[in-house]
Enzyme design. Structure first.
Site, short mmCIF file in Angstrom:
data_model
loop_
_atom_site.label_atom_id
_atom_site.label_comp_id
_atom_site.label_asym_id
_atom_site.label_seq_id
_atom_site.Cartn_x
_atom_site.Cartn_y
_atom_site.Cartn_z
N HIS A 59 -33.75 -7.21 0.37
CA HIS A 59 -34.45 -8.46 0.72
C HIS A 59 -35.29 -8.28 1.97
O HIS A 59 -34.74 -8.25 3.07
CB HIS A 59 -33.44 -9.54 1.07
CG HIS A 59 -32.79 -10.17 -0.11
ND1 HIS A 59 -32.38 -11.47 -0.10
CD2 HIS A 59 -32.47 -9.68 -1.33
CE1 HIS A 59 -31.84 -11.76 -1.26
NE2 HIS A 59 -31.87 -10.70 -2.02
N HIS A 66 -27.26 -10.83 -9.79
CA HIS A 66 -27.24 -11.45 -8.46
C HIS A 66 -26.33 -10.63 -7.55
O HIS A 66 -25.26 -10.21 -7.96
CB HIS A 66 -26.67 -12.86 -8.65
CG HIS A 66 -26.77 -13.76 -7.48
ND1 HIS A 66 -25.95 -14.85 -7.33
CD2 HIS A 66 -27.59 -13.75 -6.40
CE1 HIS A 66 -26.27 -15.49 -6.21
NE2 HIS A 66 -27.26 -14.84 -5.63
N ASN A 90 -20.39 -20.26 -3.29
CA ASN A 90 -21.01 -20.55 -1.99
C ASN A 90 -21.15 -22.05 -1.74
O ASN A 90 -21.81 -22.75 -2.51
CB ASN A 90 -22.39 -19.88 -1.96
CG ASN A 90 -22.85 -19.52 -0.58
OD1 ASN A 90 -22.09 -19.63 0.39
ND2 ASN A 90 -24.09 -19.09 -0.46
N ASP A 99 -38.70 -14.28 -5.38
CA ASP A 99 -37.77 -15.33 -5.82
C ASP A 99 -38.37 -16.70 -5.54
O ASP A 99 -38.67 -17.02 -4.39
CB ASP A 99 -36.44 -15.16 -5.07
CG ASP A 99 -35.31 -15.97 -5.66
OD1 ASP A 99 -35.57 -16.86 -6.49
OD2 ASP A 99 -34.14 -15.71 -5.29
N ASP A 157 -23.18 -13.76 -0.42
CA ASP A 157 -22.05 -14.63 -0.75
C ASP A 157 -21.25 -14.12 -1.94
O ASP A 157 -20.22 -14.69 -2.29
CB ASP A 157 -22.52 -16.08 -0.99
CG ASP A 157 -23.70 -16.17 -1.94
OD1 ASP A 157 -24.79 -15.68 -1.58
OD2 ASP A 157 -23.54 -16.74 -3.04
N ARG A 187 -37.53 -7.12 -2.59
CA ARG A 187 -37.91 -8.53 -2.78
C ARG A 187 -38.60 -9.00 -1.51
O ARG A 187 -38.08 -8.78 -0.41
CB ARG A 187 -36.65 -9.36 -3.03
CG ARG A 187 -36.92 -10.78 -3.45
CD ARG A 187 -35.65 -11.63 -3.48
NE ARG A 187 -35.43 -12.29 -2.20
CZ ARG A 187 -34.61 -13.33 -2.02
NH1 ARG A 187 -33.91 -13.81 -3.03
NH2 ARG A 187 -34.46 -13.88 -0.84
N GLU A 219 -28.83 -16.64 -11.88
CA GLU A 219 -27.79 -16.53 -10.85
C GLU A 219 -26.87 -17.74 -10.80
O GLU A 219 -25.75 -17.63 -10.33
CB GLU A 219 -28.41 -16.23 -9.47
CG GLU A 219 -29.29 -17.32 -8.92
CD GLU A 219 -29.92 -16.96 -7.57
OE1 GLU A 219 -30.48 -15.87 -7.45
OE2 GLU A 219 -29.83 -17.79 -6.64
#
Ligand code: EZ4
Ligand code: CO
Length: 412
Positions: A132, A322, A47, A220, A326, A157, A272
């Site tokens: 997420h 992860h 990314n 996170d 992306d 998350r 990650e």
């Protein structure tokens, strides 16, 4: 090179094509084709630095692969890793990861089995994923978590905007599709660890009140605290029993996790941005973490990731790969085959791809009731519609920059 004694057969690689496309966001994909017309795909997306990997592959790796026997996955991995002289690093490892993934795809197709069968078969019926949920403030985040729970997610998350800070990385403002990069130039976010640490326990207090104790909640930190700050945050979050606290500090210094561990029982996840077993060997062997988050693409492929999982298994560390947008559908599929087959799987991140992305990468993996399965199509079960991909041209994009309130550069 590549002839196997006894079998008299080869499966020579005759073509390697690097496909850069941008169906909603940028992806780099390697397509390897063998002399009998079988092809395999590997994700090579890094990314914000995509073209460095594309050039590494097309200029330096693909010429080495032509004529090599595609069945020799481990030997080709060793050849690219040791033969480069310059070992490790995200560009090198994403490139090698793409080759390794494509070769597993080819082997599955050649033997007519899904990749997870080649990896020892399924250890579970399906793979638990987390989604997420995020919002500009606590109320919006509560609504986003409720929406994910309604969709059947067992693990969510939660990220929220922080009062007093304009924009915060990782907050998608209640949308189901979230994109971390900005086109053309990076956004600059403002950061205050003090405001953040004062706020996050209130968010999780509220979420537990709202959703009870059974839903798995994750958070996170995006590498933004110091070890002692992370220890404090972990301790204050203990009453809300998070599934994990992710990337509490930048992890180049593996021993910094000792300090966090001394102060909290909140489970820790990291990895990650790691790209080799040497990035996490101390974290795992000293049992300083609970989940290792490396994904297939950035760890150098399915082959090395399985070795990392085996090391982790000895030390009570589980996987939690992860899986942000992306990481292309090719990487997600490879991850699901891996997840299904390792005994110490923990959880898989699943950030939904856009419809444009899904159309360019038709796939056999499915989501139902918070769980995913890679499907039983031979190989990885993901394809790439090259014609459609060609209609989405690459556009430079960057992950944001984070600065403290006085302008000092901060971590993500
Ligand atoms: O910052 O995928 O857990 N997921 C994340 C992601 C990462 C991006 C980096 O490319 O932290 O949003
Ligand atoms: Co993260």
């Amino acid at each position: 090179m590549g002839e196997e004694r006894g079998s008299g057969l080869t499966m020579r690689i005759v073509d390697g094509k690097v496909i850069v496309c941008s169906p909603g966001r940028n992806f780099v994909t390697l397509k390897l084709t063998t002399e009998d017309g079988i092809y395999g795909l590997g994700d090579a997306t890094l990314n914000g630095r995509e073209l460095a990997v594309a050039a590494y592959l097309s200029e330096h790796v693909v010429p080495l692969l032509i004529g090599r026997d595609a069945r020799r996955i481990e030997d080709i991995w060793q050849y690219l890793y040791k033969g480069a002289y310059w070992r490790r690093g995200p560009v090198t490892m994403a490139s090698i990861g793409a080759v390794d993934t494509a070769l597993w795809d080819i082997k599955g197709k050649a033997l007519n089995v899904p990749v997870y069968q080649l990896l020892g078969g399924a250890c579970r019926d399906a793979v638990m994923v987390y989604g997420h949920a995020s919002g500009a403030d606590i109320e919006e985040t509560v609504r986003a978590v409720a929406e994910y729970a309604r969709l059947g997610y067992k693990a969510i998350r939660a990220q929220s905007g922080i009062p007093g800070l304009g924009s915060t990385y990782g907050v998608g403002h209640g949308k189901m599709y979230y994109e971390p990069t900005e086109k053309d130039a990076p956004t600059e976010n403002l950061w205050s660890s003090e405001l953040y640490m004062n706020f996050v326990p209130r968010l999780f207090e509220r979420l537990r009140k709202e959703f009870g104790s059974d839903l798995h909640l994750l958070h996170d930190v995006h590498h933004r605290l110091t070890p002692i700050e992370a220890g404090r945050l972990g301790k204050e979050l203990e009453p809300y029993h998070l599934f994990w606290l992710e990337d509490p500090v930048p992890a180049e210094l593996q021993e910094s996790f000792r300090l966090i561990r001394q102060h909290t029982t909140t489970p820790l996840a990291v990895g990650e941005v790691f790209n080799s077993i040497y990035d996490c060997q101390r974290l795992i062997q000293e049992q300083l973490i609970d989940y290792i988050r490396m994904a297939v693409v950035h760890s150098g492929g399915i082959s090395p990731l399985r070795k990392i999982a085996s090391l982790a298994e000895m030390y009570h560390v589980r996987t939690g790969a992860h899986g942000a947008v992306d990481l292309s559908p090719v990487c997600l599929a490879a991850g699901l085959h891996f997840d299904l087959s390792v005994s110490n799987f923990g959880i898989q991140e699943y950030m939904r791809h856009s419809e444009e992305t899904d159309r360019v990468f038709p796939h056999s993996y499915t989501f139902a009731e918070g769980m995913m399965h890679p499907g039983d199509t031979p190989g990885l079960g993901v394809d790439l519609d090259e014609k459609l991909a060609a209609t989405y041209a690459y556009r430079r994009a960057y992950l944001p920059i984070n600065r403290k309130l006085d302008g000092t550069m901060h971590s993500w």
